[in-house]
Design an enzyme around this catalytic site. Structure first.
Site, PDB file in Angstrom:
ATOM      1  N   CYS A 191      73.521  53.152  33.337  1.00 47.28           N
ATOM      2  CA  CYS A 191      73.662  54.405  34.077  1.00 47.28           C
ATOM      3  C   CYS A 191      72.332  54.831  34.689  1.00 47.28           C
ATOM      4  CB  CYS A 191      74.207  55.512  33.162  1.00 47.28           C
ATOM      5  SG  CYS A 191      73.140  55.883  31.748  1.00 47.28           S
TER       6      CYS A 191
ATOM      7  N   GLU B 179      75.609  53.840  38.783  1.00 42.55           N
ATOM      8  CA  GLU B 179      76.080  53.018  37.657  1.00 42.55           C
ATOM      9  C   GLU B 179      76.108  51.569  38.133  1.00 42.55           C
ATOM     10  OE1 GLU B 179      77.922  53.546  33.596  1.00 42.55           O
ATOM     11  OE2 GLU B 179      77.177  55.030  35.026  1.00 42.55           O
TER      12      GLU B 179
END
EC number: 2.1.1.-
Length: 368
Positions: free
Chosen positions: A319, A353
């Protein structure tokens, strides 16, 4: 080029710049819907002149100072179920003095099927009168309600929703608990799960997973390996993962409540953990071919990274592309990057992401 395409192109360019100098294949790109993609949303409840409305705050520059109030009668990023409920909830709550008084904030947690959990947060003690009013609201709107105040959490019906995600030809059910971590963009989450399963195709052996959360990746990946050992430190997430495993009838997964750092100590023989023994887990019984990691934004710590580098195959979901790049600077000494993907989990934000598949080098070549 529309606004969504333009923002996605910006993220592609960002990754290409950030990973310049590394031997990374062409990035696979998985788009998001451009609206109604968030299963979670939270708002302040603003009281002004006898009226209540949802509000968010936009940060200003230092020169402007403070933050600007934005009224939110609708929120296009949130799921259609959240948008349908927003006006109904505010109208119904406004008709109840007990629900309205000192109502400070609200959190929505929805699913692709429209199941809804609403957490109403107050600056007052919640008593019997509030509970009776909230019960009526819950029944009227067909939702589950939680009341929160300082030192209080009142669950009227349940503190979770059950999401169903389709991966390949199978549906997986997930209990998602209020306050626990879940991927907010269900449509992109399904694409991430499918990508991870394709990356794992043919690897065989056993899988080790660190930072497993509620078993989001664990469940579908279990079909690609003989056995899976997954670790997670949060008791809430471990409880949800155990429920998910049982609800989906999966028999080859074991969960160990350990942090990544603790598991590294156990795996390297530096420390023994009663939690492993009590769970009937003997690390020597596993023949791990692959490690799957989905770490927090800080990335993988140095000692855990040494452990990760020992595995033939690494599937890494990130992330934070900056910490992924830093970790890859170490991992490419022993592995090659076979696949790389951008998942637009957070459209119209700077968050990115991504995922990579790495395979151990053999005599200077990747292991295929």
């Amino acid at each position: 080029m529309n606004d969504y395409t333009q923002q996605l192109q910006g993220k592609k360019d960002c990754l290409k710049t950030l990973f310049a100098g590394l031997d990374v294949p062409e990035w696979e790109v998985y788009e998001s819907p451009d609206k109604h993609y968030r299963m979670r949303a939270e708002f302040r409840i603003w009281h002004e002149g006898g009226e209540m409305f949802y509000a968010m705050f936009e940060k200003r520059t230092k020169r402007a100072g403070g933050a600007s109030l934005i009224r939110c009668d609708r929120f296009e990023a949130a799921s259609e179920a959240v948008n349908r409920l927003m006006p109904e909830l505010i109208v119904a709550a406004a008709q109840s003095p007990e629900l309205k008084k000192r109502w400070y904030a609200v959190e929505f947690l929805s699913t692709l099927s429209g199941e809804m959990l609403v957490t109403m947060i107050y600056h007052k003690k919640l008593g019997d009168a509030w509970q009776q009013a909230a019960q009526a609201l819950q029944q009227q709107l067909g939702i589950a309600v939680i009341g929160r105040s300082r030192g209080q959490k009142i669950v009227l019906k349940q503190d979770y929703v059950t999401e169903t995600l389709k991966v390949g030809n199978r549906d997986f059910r997930y209990r998602q608990i209020e306050g626990g971590f879940t991927q907010p963009n269900a449509a992109v989450c399904q694409k991430m799960l499918e990508w991870a399963c394709r990356a794992a195709e043919g690897l065989g052996g056993d899988l080790l997973e660190l930072y497993c959360g509620n078993g989001n990746f664990t469940l579908p990946l279990s079909e690609k390996f003989e056995r899976v050992l997954a670790t997670e430190i949060s008791k809430t997430s471990v409880g949800a993962a155990q429920w998910n495993i049982e609800a989906n009838g999966i028999g080859n997964i074991k969960i160990a409540r350990l942090s990544a750092e603790e598991f590294t100590e156990a795996y390297t023989g530096k420390r023994e953990f009663k939690r492993l023994k009590d769970g009937g887990i003997a690390l020597t019984n596993y023949a791990f071919s692959t490690i799957f990691v989905d770490p927090p934004r800080a990335g993988i710590d140095e000692e855990t990274l040494k452990l990760v580098s020992q595995f033939d195959n690494i599937i890494y979901i990130s992330c934070n592309p900056e910490t992924l790049r830093a970790n890859l600077d170490t991992l490419v000494e022993t592995h090659t990057v076979e696949r790389a993907a951008l998942f637009d989990q957070f459209p119209f934000t700077h968050h990115i992401e991504s995922g990579v598949l790495l395979k151990k080098k053999i005599l200077g070549k990747s292991k295929r």
